[in-house]
Design an enzyme around this catalytic site. Structure first.
Site, short mmCIF file in Angstrom:
data_model
loop_
_atom_site.label_atom_id
_atom_site.label_comp_id
_atom_site.label_asym_id
_atom_site.label_seq_id
_atom_site.Cartn_x
_atom_site.Cartn_y
_atom_site.Cartn_z
N ARG A 39 -88.41 -74.37 -24.49
CA ARG A 39 -89.27 -74.53 -23.32
C ARG A 39 -90.73 -74.55 -23.76
O ARG A 39 -91.32 -75.61 -23.87
CB ARG A 39 -89.01 -73.41 -22.31
CG ARG A 39 -89.74 -73.62 -20.98
CD ARG A 39 -89.21 -72.67 -19.93
NE ARG A 39 -89.86 -72.86 -18.64
CZ ARG A 39 -90.69 -72.00 -18.09
NH1 ARG A 39 -91.00 -70.88 -18.72
NH2 ARG A 39 -91.23 -72.24 -16.92
N SER A 108 -82.47 -79.18 -13.18
CA SER A 108 -82.76 -78.00 -12.36
C SER A 108 -82.60 -78.34 -10.89
O SER A 108 -83.15 -79.35 -10.42
CB SER A 108 -84.18 -77.51 -12.62
OG SER A 108 -84.32 -77.00 -13.92
N LYS A 137 -91.56 -68.37 -14.09
CA LYS A 137 -91.75 -69.75 -13.66
C LYS A 137 -92.31 -69.75 -12.25
O LYS A 137 -91.85 -68.99 -11.39
CB LYS A 137 -90.41 -70.51 -13.69
CG LYS A 137 -90.53 -71.98 -13.34
CD LYS A 137 -89.19 -72.68 -13.47
CE LYS A 137 -89.30 -74.16 -13.15
NZ LYS A 137 -88.00 -74.86 -13.26
#
Length: 214
Positions: A39, A108, A137
């Site tokens: 990420r 997602s 997030k």
């Protein structure tokens, strides 16, 4: 897609207690993690590429799938196994064209409609959340704390595997899997742990307990 999705590590260097991301990945791999996602959203493309190359060497040696968050170009450059996409990224079909038919393409989602659309678009798996409250997030209110009831609804709506993500720990992972998820994706539960390998094993135990409750 014939891979285990039980324990899924999402890397984030600022949650790693001063350790390097490759070191965290290595210890998680030693603990038996099933999937790793690169990420590092706040790093430059160059830094993500360099870290990705190091991680790829670790995961390739262990036979652990590596996917890259958002960036199809970096996934291709480091020969990752695939990519994980969000609402603002390229469509699943474009990622497939760029990476090939054998690439793993994740998506997602937070709703039943989104899950169905992602499956129809050709996604191999889903990341569903945020299941619980999380500060790793920034998510819209409608995508936050969707709970295990939504997880169950998505499990009933799609046939592709998915992991629950967002605020997941060894203490609540069993609930997510018992609700229908194939596994759980975590950041801090592994990266911030004193011993990421031991944390990975505890997470796997919780996933197994959740499967036993179905």
């Amino acid at each position: 897609m014939n891979i285990s999705m039980g324990t899924y590590l999402v890397t984030q260097s600022d949650r790693s207690g001063g350790r390097s991301t490759p070191d965290v990945v290595q210890t998680a791999v030693d603990g038996g993690v099933d999937v790793v996602q690169l990420r590092e959203k706040h790093a430059s493309a160059r830094d993500r590429y360099e870290v990705g190359r190091e991680i790829r060497a670790v995961t390739a040696d262990a036979g652990v799938p590596l996917v890259v968050n958002d960036r199809v170009d970096i996934a291709a450059a480091i020969d990752a196994d695939g990519v994980h996409l969000g609402d603002d990224d390229v469509p699943v079909s474009v990622a497939r064209e760029q990476l090939g038919d054998d690439a793993i393409v994740g998506r997602s989602v937070s709703t039943v409609a989104g899950a169905r659309a992602a499956e129809e678009a050709g996604a191999d798996y889903l990341g569903v959340g945020a299941v619980f409250a999380t500060d790793t997030k920034n998510t819209d209110p409608e995508q936050s704390e969707i709970g295990t009831e939504r997880v169950s609804a998505i499990a009933d709506a799609v046939s592709i595997p998915f992991v629950g993500i967002g605020g997941v720990t060894p203490d609540n992972a069993a609930d997510v899997v018992a609700a229908g998820a194939d596994g759980v994706a975590v950041v801090s539960a592994i990266t911030a742990a004193d011993d990421p390998a031991d944390a990975t094993r505890h997470l796997a135990d919780s996933v197994a307990a959740g499967r036993d409750r179905r």
